[in-house]
Design a protein around this motif. Structure first.
Motif, short mmCIF file in Angstrom:
data_model
loop_
_atom_site.label_atom_id
_atom_site.label_comp_id
_atom_site.label_asym_id
_atom_site.label_seq_id
_atom_site.Cartn_x
_atom_site.Cartn_y
_atom_site.Cartn_z
N VAL A 129 3.58 45.82 -49.97
CA VAL A 129 3.88 44.63 -50.77
C VAL A 129 4.27 45.03 -52.18
O VAL A 129 5.28 44.57 -52.73
CB VAL A 129 2.67 43.67 -50.78
N ALA A 130 3.49 45.92 -52.80
CA ALA A 130 3.80 46.37 -54.16
C ALA A 130 5.12 47.12 -54.20
O ALA A 130 5.90 46.98 -55.15
CB ALA A 130 2.66 47.24 -54.70
N PHE A 131 5.38 47.92 -53.18
CA PHE A 131 6.62 48.71 -53.11
C PHE A 131 7.84 47.79 -53.10
O PHE A 131 8.81 48.00 -53.84
CB PHE A 131 6.59 49.57 -51.86
N VAL A 132 7.81 46.77 -52.27
CA VAL A 132 8.95 45.85 -52.18
C VAL A 132 9.09 45.05 -53.48
O VAL A 132 10.21 44.85 -53.99
CB VAL A 132 8.79 44.92 -50.96
N ARG A 133 7.98 44.62 -54.03
CA ARG A 133 8.04 43.85 -55.27
C ARG A 133 8.53 44.70 -56.44
O ARG A 133 9.23 44.21 -57.33
CB ARG A 133 6.69 43.22 -55.57
N THR A 134 8.16 45.98 -56.44
CA THR A 134 8.62 46.87 -57.50
C THR A 134 10.14 46.96 -57.51
O THR A 134 10.76 47.13 -58.57
CB THR A 134 8.02 48.28 -57.31
N GLN A 135 10.74 46.79 -56.37
CA GLN A 135 12.20 46.86 -56.30
C GLN A 135 12.86 45.51 -56.55
O GLN A 135 13.86 45.43 -57.27
CB GLN A 135 12.62 47.38 -54.92
N PHE A 136 12.31 44.43 -55.97
CA PHE A 136 13.05 43.17 -55.93
C PHE A 136 12.42 42.02 -56.72
O PHE A 136 12.97 40.92 -56.70
CB PHE A 136 13.23 42.73 -54.47
N ASP A 137 11.32 42.26 -57.40
CA ASP A 137 10.74 41.19 -58.20
C ASP A 137 11.76 40.70 -59.24
O ASP A 137 12.42 41.51 -59.90
CB ASP A 137 9.48 41.67 -58.92
N SER A 138 11.90 39.40 -59.37
CA SER A 138 12.97 38.84 -60.21
C SER A 138 12.72 39.02 -61.70
O SER A 138 13.63 38.80 -62.51
CB SER A 138 13.14 37.34 -59.90
N VAL A 139 11.51 39.43 -62.10
CA VAL A 139 11.20 39.64 -63.51
C VAL A 139 11.08 41.12 -63.85
O VAL A 139 11.64 41.60 -64.84
CB VAL A 139 9.90 38.90 -63.90
N ARG A 140 10.34 41.89 -63.03
CA ARG A 140 10.05 43.28 -63.36
C ARG A 140 10.65 44.28 -62.37
O ARG A 140 10.48 45.49 -62.54
CB ARG A 140 8.54 43.49 -63.43
N GLY A 141 11.32 43.84 -61.35
CA GLY A 141 11.83 44.74 -60.33
C GLY A 141 12.94 45.64 -60.82
O GLY A 141 13.70 45.29 -61.72
N ALA A 142 13.05 46.81 -60.22
CA ALA A 142 14.14 47.72 -60.55
C ALA A 142 15.48 47.09 -60.22
O ALA A 142 16.46 47.30 -60.93
CB ALA A 142 13.96 49.03 -59.76
N TYR A 143 15.53 46.31 -59.15
CA TYR A 143 16.75 45.57 -58.76
C TYR A 143 16.49 44.08 -58.94
O TYR A 143 16.68 43.29 -58.02
CB TYR A 143 17.12 45.90 -57.32
N ARG A 144 16.07 43.71 -60.14
CA ARG A 144 15.68 42.31 -60.37
C ARG A 144 16.83 41.34 -60.18
O ARG A 144 16.62 40.16 -59.94
CB ARG A 144 15.05 42.17 -61.75
N TYR A 145 18.07 41.85 -60.25
CA TYR A 145 19.21 40.96 -60.01
C TYR A 145 19.26 40.52 -58.54
O TYR A 145 19.96 39.56 -58.20
CB TYR A 145 20.52 41.64 -60.41
N LEU A 146 18.49 41.21 -57.68
CA LEU A 146 18.36 40.79 -56.29
C LEU A 146 17.06 40.01 -56.06
O LEU A 146 16.62 39.84 -54.93
CB LEU A 146 18.38 42.02 -55.37
N GLY A 147 16.47 39.52 -57.15
CA GLY A 147 15.19 38.83 -57.06
C GLY A 147 15.20 37.58 -56.22
O GLY A 147 14.15 37.11 -55.79
N GLY A 148 16.36 37.05 -55.96
CA GLY A 148 16.45 35.87 -55.10
C GLY A 148 15.93 36.12 -53.70
O GLY A 148 15.54 35.18 -52.99
N PHE A 149 15.88 37.39 -53.29
CA PHE A 149 15.36 37.70 -51.96
C PHE A 149 13.84 37.60 -51.90
O PHE A 149 13.27 37.58 -50.80
CB PHE A 149 15.80 39.10 -51.54
N LEU A 150 13.18 37.54 -53.06
CA LEU A 150 11.73 37.40 -53.10
C LEU A 150 11.27 36.11 -53.75
O LEU A 150 10.23 35.56 -53.38
CB LEU A 150 11.10 38.58 -53.87
N ASN A 151 11.99 35.64 -54.74
CA ASN A 151 11.57 34.47 -55.51
C ASN A 151 11.62 33.21 -54.65
O ASN A 151 12.69 32.80 -54.20
CB ASN A 151 12.50 34.31 -56.72
#
Length: 315
Positions: A129-151
């Motif tokens: 869970v943390a691994f996926v959020r680290t990448q795709f979280d819409s605020v702090r993710g490395a790929y936050r521009y893809l945050g729509g996949f989690l938000n």
């Protein structure tokens, strides 16, 4: 066909991908090797990744290491067809292409949730869970521009649903029975997946068993093979994909992370698996197929094949 027959009779079943059968047919279930190598780039193979086809459609993805996203596209698969992604552990050569896969899916017409199951974390690795959020979280993710996949508030598209797989708790060790560690995290009307913790040094890791089309398929992931967990999970499996990352006689850190051929053969024999496929072939095992096969043959007499990228196997 004659050349393949001769090689099979000689026990030299490591044919190139060009001669492999094509997945995506009407067979009840097939396993396609997207990545047969890694993590070295010089092996000229994608890193670990496997695609399970059910009745001609790609329904389940196990791992997605570097280079595997390209192989995914070459296979003809689409993310829209996937029911679930399963991760054996979070080393880069098993997960590095997850962002590439998800970005590509932006251009597909998927609306249903995509579950991602993997191990829990420890001080050496984040949880899935943390691994996926680290990448795709819409605020702090490395790929936050893809945050729509989690938000959950983002409109349109589909959502990733990461979940940690942890051993069942609440049972006293003294009262546990063999197989109690097996967890059944995912099922639908096409397949169900079960997992068991395995030892891969100090990294949380899982082996997976998929039941679909009346067949049992097991992916060892990376493990040193110590203990009886993997043999229990693989009992009677129609196909076992095991990792041939170290040669016979390996020691030190290599042996603490991976099982040598003799251990693979011993485990396959104990589990009475019907077919063995060797993948995760590193530079230290490539070119040693005869030695590897000889060590396995001392313990396991069933069919053995060496995987290459895009090879397809029918249980």
């Amino acid at each position: 066909m004659i050349a393949r027959l001769i090689l099979t009779l000689l026990g030299l079943a490591w044919l190139p991908a060009a001669l492999a059968q094509t997945c995506g047919t009407a067979a009840p279930v097939q396993v396609q090797v997207l990545g047969s190598g890694g993590p070295e780039l010089q092996d000229r193979r994608a890193s670990s990744s496997y695609l399970v086809w059910i009745e001609g459609r790609p329904r389940l993805l196990v791992d997605i290491g570097g280079g595997a996203a390209l192989r995914f596209g070459e296979s003809g698969a689409t993310v829209s067809d996937l029911d679930v992604i399963l991760l054996t552990h979070l080393h880069a050569d098993h997960t590095a292409d997850l962002p590439a896969l998800i970005k590509s899916s932006f251009f597909e017409d998927r609306t249903r949730t995509l579950p991602i199951y993997g191990p829990g974390g420890n001080k050496f690795m984040p949880s899935t869970v943390a691994f996926v959020r680290t990448q795709f979280d819409s605020v702090r993710g490395a790929y936050r521009y893809l945050g729509g996949f989690l938000n959950p508030l983002a409109r349109g598209g589909y959502k990733l649903q990461p979940q940690d797989v942890r051993p069942l708790s609440g049972k006293l060790k003294a009262g546990r029975q063999p197989g109690d560690e097996i967890v059944y995290p995912f099922a639908n009307n096409r397949l169900y997946a079960s997992a068991i913790p395995v030892t891969h040094g100090n990294i949380p890791a899982l082996a997976w068993r998929i039941t679909a089309g009346g067949k049992g398929i097991v992916f060892s992931g990376d493990t040193n093979g110590r203990g009886e967990q993997l043999a229990r999970l693989a009992q009677g499996a129609d196909l076992l994909v095991a990792h041939n990352a170290v040669p016979e006689g390996a020691g030190g850190v290599e042996r603490d992370l991976h099982m040598p051929p003799s251990v693979i053969g011993d485990m396959a024999q104990k589990a009475q698996v019907k077919q063995l496929v060797l993948s995760h072939r590193m530079l230290r095992t490539l070119g040693k197929e005869e030695e590897t096969l000889a060590a396995i043959r001392q313990r396991y007499a069933g069919p053995v094949q060496f995987a290459n990228d895009l090879d397809c196997f029918t249980p």
